[in-house]
Enzyme design. Sequence first.
Site, short mmCIF file in Angstrom:
data_model
loop_
_atom_site.label_atom_id
_atom_site.label_comp_id
_atom_site.label_asym_id
_atom_site.label_seq_id
_atom_site.Cartn_x
_atom_site.Cartn_y
_atom_site.Cartn_z
CG ASP A 226 -68.03 51.27 34.05
OD1 ASP A 226 -69.81 51.88 34.01
OD2 ASP A 226 -68.57 50.46 35.20
CD GLU A 227 -61.71 49.31 30.29
OE1 GLU A 227 -61.55 50.45 29.82
OE2 GLU A 227 -61.20 48.56 31.28
#
Length: 282
Positions: A226-227
């Site tokens: 999720d980066e």
Amino acid sequence: MNHAFILTLSCPDRMGIVHAVSGFLLEHGGNIEEAAQYNDNDTGLFFMRVQFACDKLSHEELKARLLAFAEPFQMSWKLHSTESAMRTVILVSRDGHCLNDLMFRAKSGLLPVDVRAIISNHRDFYQLAASYNVPFHHIPVTADTKAQAEAKQLEIIESEGAELVVLARYMQVLSNDMCKKLAGRAINIHHSMLPSFKGAKPYYQAHDRGVKVIGATAHYVTADLDEGPIIEQDVTRVDHKDTVENLTARGKDTESRVLARAVKWHSEHRVLLNGHKTVIFK
């Protein structure tokens, strides 16, 4: 008949780049139909997207000429033909709202994508795939079979010539190796406003914190969970009366809209990577 192309590029900023690009296209019979550029003062980089028509040279001939043109500018560039829709493979688990939305938009001509296959670790959506005449591949994933499952997924992706892989609520974490092989061509939808509420249950986290808006984020997949670089985000207002179930139900519409916009922009070559961020020419 004129052939349509899209040129995307980035390079160190300097005077005269727009003039040089326009002159190059004019010299080679290109008629500019749409153009946009951006100067990032923080990094000193210049970004540009040009859509143009050309009947003088083929795709391969233009690429060969661009090699020599781009070198003095230290330019990273890509030349795309717009004659065919972008070959796409979609991965999904058990939440099908984003998958259903993408398939409808693609079938209706609202997205310039050609969905070549749907891959899932569950069987839930084989009938949906069949209704659109798209091959459905059921590939179960466990901790013990993850490597073999990803090898099968990658084989399908490569055999279909996929330029885009969409994780439409595919609730499995991809391995670092898989992320590297799909770098820059895999889009994930996460059901929160990243960087807030990462992980598998963001609606539970949002409810626990009593937030007043919930959101969704479409981003490129990287090895860091999720980066990845963010492409699009949107929100829906909520209040103290909303349960987790309400948040989840209301969030699905937001997820579908956000993912569809990200897929559209990517498939139209409007998204350029700028380190851990993106430049988007809408």
